[in-house]
Write an enzyme that holds these catalytic residues in place. Sequence first.
Site, PDB file in Angstrom:
ATOM      1  N   GLU A 333       1.388  -1.355  -0.167  1.00  0.00           N
ATOM      2  CA  GLU A 333       0.209  -0.006   0.339  1.00  0.00           C
ATOM      3  C   GLU A 333       0.845   1.339   0.208  1.00  0.00           C
ATOM      4  OE1 GLU A 333      -3.576  -1.343   2.783  1.00  0.00           O
ATOM      5  OE2 GLU A 333      -1.743  -1.031   3.835  1.00  0.00           O
ATOM      6  N   CYS A 334       0.850   2.127  -0.550  1.00  0.00           N
ATOM      7  CA  CYS A 334       1.055   2.977  -1.072  1.00  0.00           C
ATOM      8  C   CYS A 334       3.173   3.810  -1.360  1.00  0.00           C
ATOM      9  CB  CYS A 334       0.877   4.086  -0.051  1.00  0.00           C
ATOM     10  SG  CYS A 334       0.879   6.222  -0.424  1.00  0.00           S
ATOM     11  N   GLY A 335       2.954   3.614   0.003  1.00  0.00           N
ATOM     12  CA  GLY A 335       4.895   3.851   0.322  1.00  0.00           C
ATOM     13  C   GLY A 335       5.297   2.340   0.502  1.00  0.00           C
ATOM     14  N   MET A 338       5.024   1.844  -3.425  1.00  0.00           N
ATOM     15  CA  MET A 338       6.900   2.465  -3.771  1.00  0.00           C
ATOM     16  C   MET A 338       7.910   2.012  -4.159  1.00  0.00           C
ATOM     17  SD  MET A 338       6.045   6.438  -2.204  1.00  0.00           S
ATOM     18  CE  MET A 338       7.064   7.340  -2.230  1.00  0.00           C
ATOM     19  N   GLY A 435      -0.566  -0.903  -4.582  1.00  0.00           N
ATOM     20  CA  GLY A 435      -0.984   0.891  -5.221  1.00  0.00           C
ATOM     21  C   GLY A 435      -1.029   1.715  -3.797  1.00  0.00           C
TER      22      GLY A 435
END
Length: 464
Positions: A333-335, A338, A435
């Site tokens: 998720e998110c970080g 990344m 994502g």
Amino acid sequence: MNFPRIVLAGLSGGTGKTIVTLGLCRAFRNRGRVVKPFKKGPDYIDARWLGLASGRYATNLDPFLMPNDRLKALFLEKGLDADISIVEGNRGLFDGKDVDGSCSTAELARIIKAPVILTIDCTKMTRTVAAIVAGCKAFEDGFNLAGVILNRTAGERHRNILRSSIETYTDVPVLGMLPKFKDNPIPERHMGLVSNTEYDAVDKALDTLGRMAQDCIDLDAVYAIAAGAQEGLSAAESAWTDIVPASGEKPVIGIVRDEALWFYYEENLEALERAGAEIKEVSLFADETWPEIDGLYLGGGFPETLAKEISENVLIREHVRFLADSGLPIFAECGGFMYLGRDVEYEGCLFPMSGVLDLSTRLCPRPQGLGYTSGTIVHDNPFFPLGSKVIGHEFHYSLCVDNKEASPRYALDMDRGKGMADGHDGLVRGNIYAGYNHIHALGAPCWAGNFVKAAAEFKRGRKA
């Protein structure tokens, strides 16, 4: 059933309700009370601070992220053994996702039958405060505005006028009046308060806020309001009814929890355990490869602020890439998403990440996705059934760029939110789902069981 509880609300973001809530949590704790903090809405940073102030981790409650029955059941379960449950609201008191105020702090207060204490920023305001209080009290039915705390007052004369105005024109008690802080005890940045991992003087700051609450707020009156909360709060069933424990040997799911990635709802981890997993915390900064795991959960956080240190740990970057190539189920998720990319661009510098996914992310000066999300699963993946609805939230300043994934498959077709690529999120490759969208396990009850099932299958395959 006696269940002392209050909701702390504000007229908007930035009114000081978090500072007041932290002060109350620490002050009641200092008095020997068992305090259970809750945070309304999708939030990780304020929730972490609330946990530090109270000595108990904070639980998130939100009418959008979970059904009302599960919300009430969770609230009852987590707060039942506390002397007082303190819920910090978000945004403005009546601000929700639409003109009806759906999913607002006021709606949450009605669901859990809790009295509301309103924090008001009184900068450059005197008699008008009475009109605001009167208007808030009358605005919606079934809503109990039990008191106000006045923030950022300028001096005794200012405080006297404010109190007299409210007492003259309303019957809402003034529970406290706080002075202006010369310096904010807890620094802020674009996502609200800085995280405690980036701030050295945590206890000093919280002790300062606790003394402020002790000196400036009538704690006995606040507790009396909490203890007088409406009776009859109940839930039809457990919050965990839809999470069925798996049989057989427990798979081990690794959770990256360190200074870079730490955005997790505790209930998500509890759901994985209830579904049959063993949780093992691991770190992107480890100096040796991780213990054997059967699944990997990469939460959100601030990988960009530690991008240099992350990129220098080639051992773990290569280890994660090896795990991904071996078919390990990975939910990011998110970080965490990344980190799975090729690199991160931050403040003009490019930092290599794990390289699991052939794409880059770039930090931008403005939010690239913000708010509640919803969508439909349109591609097969290990975590969500095809055709299922997924709700959640996103808050990211990074942007997915230079995506060179071969024929990228996005599992989540979003009708609300931006995601990775113009309304698409949940990039799927093999057993990887990554994502910007964050989910709450009680709003996506299939997620935990499916994650554990995928991890168990990976474990069996490795032993075969």
